[in-house]
Design a protein around this motif. Structure first.
Motif, PDB file in Angstrom:
ATOM      1  N   ASP A 189       0.828  -1.208   0.000  1.00 33.33           N
ATOM      2  CA  ASP A 189       0.000   0.000   0.000  1.00 33.33           C
ATOM      3  C   ASP A 189       0.864   1.260   0.000  1.00 33.33           C
ATOM      4  O   ASP A 189       0.394   2.345  -0.372  1.00 33.33           O
ATOM      5  CB  ASP A 189      -0.925   0.024   1.219  1.00 33.33           C
ATOM      6  N   ASN A 190       2.125   1.119   0.419  1.00 33.26           N
ATOM      7  CA  ASN A 190       3.044   2.260   0.456  1.00 33.26           C
ATOM      8  C   ASN A 190       3.895   2.376  -0.809  1.00 33.26           C
ATOM      9  O   ASN A 190       4.789   3.225  -0.872  1.00 33.26           O
ATOM     10  CB  ASN A 190       3.962   2.151   1.676  1.00 33.26           C
ATOM     11  N   HIS A 191       3.612   1.544  -1.805  1.00 27.40           N
ATOM     12  CA  HIS A 191       4.379   1.551  -3.061  1.00 27.40           C
ATOM     13  C   HIS A 191       3.587   2.308  -4.131  1.00 27.40           C
ATOM     14  O   HIS A 191       2.748   1.734  -4.819  1.00 27.40           O
ATOM     15  CB  HIS A 191       4.656   0.123  -3.536  1.00 27.40           C
ATOM     16  N   GLN A 192       3.847   3.575  -4.258  1.00 30.58           N
ATOM     17  CA  GLN A 192       3.185   4.382  -5.275  1.00 30.58           C
ATOM     18  C   GLN A 192       3.959   4.302  -6.594  1.00 30.58           C
ATOM     19  O   GLN A 192       5.109   3.867  -6.625  1.00 30.58           O
ATOM     20  CB  GLN A 192       3.097   5.841  -4.807  1.00 30.58           C
TER      21      GLN A 192
ATOM     22  N   HIS B 182       8.996   4.808 -15.895  1.00 34.46           N
ATOM     23  CA  HIS B 182       8.100   4.601 -14.762  1.00 34.46           C
ATOM     24  C   HIS B 182       8.912   4.109 -13.566  1.00 34.46           C
ATOM     25  O   HIS B 182       9.875   3.348 -13.729  1.00 34.46           O
ATOM     26  CB  HIS B 182       7.027   3.572 -15.120  1.00 34.46           C
ATOM     27  N   PHE B 183       8.531   4.519 -12.372  1.00 35.66           N
ATOM     28  CA  PHE B 183       9.285   4.133 -11.186  1.00 35.66           C
ATOM     29  C   PHE B 183       8.374   4.135  -9.962  1.00 35.66           C
ATOM     30  O   PHE B 183       7.269   4.687  -9.985  1.00 35.66           O
ATOM     31  CB  PHE B 183      10.476   5.070 -10.964  1.00 35.66           C
ATOM     32  N   TYR B 184       8.863   3.487  -8.903  1.00 31.15           N
ATOM     33  CA  TYR B 184       8.135   3.449  -7.640  1.00 31.15           C
ATOM     34  C   TYR B 184       8.559   4.618  -6.759  1.00 31.15           C
ATOM     35  O   TYR B 184       9.706   5.085  -6.822  1.00 31.15           O
ATOM     36  CB  TYR B 184       8.395   2.132  -6.904  1.00 31.15           C
ATOM     37  N   VAL B 185       7.610   5.066  -5.939  1.00 32.04           N
ATOM     38  CA  VAL B 185       7.869   6.106  -4.947  1.00 32.04           C
ATOM     39  C   VAL B 185       7.294   5.635  -3.621  1.00 32.04           C
ATOM     40  O   VAL B 185       6.160   5.147  -3.570  1.00 32.04           O
ATOM     41  CB  VAL B 185       7.221   7.451  -5.347  1.00 32.04           C
ATOM     42  N   MET B 186       8.070   5.778  -2.552  1.00 32.60           N
ATOM     43  CA  MET B 186       7.638   5.351  -1.219  1.00 32.60           C
ATOM     44  C   MET B 186       7.868   6.494  -0.239  1.00 32.60           C
ATOM     45  O   MET B 186       8.901   6.553   0.428  1.00 32.60           O
ATOM     46  CB  MET B 186       8.415   4.090  -0.798  1.00 32.60           C
ATOM     47  N   PRO B 187       6.935   7.432  -0.153  1.00 33.18           N
ATOM     48  CA  PRO B 187       7.111   8.551   0.773  1.00 33.18           C
ATOM     49  C   PRO B 187       7.104   8.061   2.218  1.00 33.18           C
ATOM     50  O   PRO B 187       6.244   7.276   2.614  1.00 33.18           O
ATOM     51  CB  PRO B 187       5.898   9.445   0.483  1.00 33.18           C
ATOM     52  N   TYR B 188       8.070   8.527   2.986  1.00 31.29           N
ATOM     53  CA  TYR B 188       8.130   8.176   4.404  1.00 31.29           C
ATOM     54  C   TYR B 188       8.480   9.425   5.198  1.00 31.29           C
ATOM     55  O   TYR B 188       9.579   9.957   5.074  1.00 31.29           O
ATOM     56  CB  TYR B 188       9.176   7.075   4.649  1.00 31.29           C
TER      57      TYR B 188
END
Length: 209
Positions: free
Chosen positions: A166-169, A181-187
């Protein structure tokens, strides 16, 4: 999800029991799946071997992964979130040796606290690197001393957070004339993305999906 599921002990077991990655499995993981049209292009590049340490801290309260914020003055990937790591030298006996050496040089992590427990499939970066992620459990009691020439700061993110899909945007941008295209994981105030997020996504797919 249970806390035991995301303990360092369970991570160690999963890392050791995973099916050994074969040479081409990098194509089937992480953001490589999001950019299939660029695979041929990446394979034609002359890539430099590198290794990074995916270190999970063995803390009974909350297992965490060690990450760094690179300084803004580095030639490549300046200012980005990264695992400790770098190029494989001729004197390194293995990717594990390279990853631990780089972790010592970049953040002062004494290898006596590091237990390597496996590898992920290699990550082929369009910026010119063939990266071997080395999985490790880091025992408590270590100290961190960042190299100010390379590392702006060192921080930790709970394994449970990073292994939650769910945290893999997803995001994209145009780079060298093509959409990537790439993944973003805001923390918190950090934005984990690019190669690091791609490796984290591969870790999820290999060990926790």
């Amino acid at each position: 999800m249970s806390e035991e599921l995301f303990s360092a002990q369970d991570f160690r077991r999963r890392a050791r029991e995973q099916v050994a990655p074969h040479d081409l499995s990098w194509r089937e993981h992480g953001d490589h799946l999001l950019n299939r049209e660029t695979i041929l292009e990446i394979e034609q590049l002359k890539l430099k071997d590198a290794a990074v340490l995916v270190g999970v801290i063995d803390d009974p309260d909350e297992a965490r992964i060690i990450l760094t914020q690179r300084t803004a003055k580095l030639r490549k990937h300046a200012g980005q979130i990264a695992f400790p790591g770098g190029g494989v030298d001729e004197t390194d006996l293995s990717p594990e040796e390279a990853a631990m050496r780089e972790a010592e040089e970049e953040i002062g992590l004494d290898r006596r606290f590091v237990e390597t427990v496996g590898r992920l499939p290699q990550y082929f970066a369009a910026t010119g690197f063939r990266i071997q992620p080395v999985l490790a459990v880091v025992s408590p009691g270590f100290t961190i001393t960042p190299n100010p020439q390379e590392v702006e700061s060192v921080f930790e993110v709970p394994l449970s957070f990073l292994m939650n899909p769910d945290n893999h945007q997803r995001d994209s941008w145009v780079w060298q004339g093509a959409v990537r295209h790439f993944y973003v994981m805001p923390y918190r105030d950090r934005r984990i993305w690019g190669i690091t997020a791609g490796i984290i996504r591969t870790l999820y797919e290999r060990l926790y999906a």
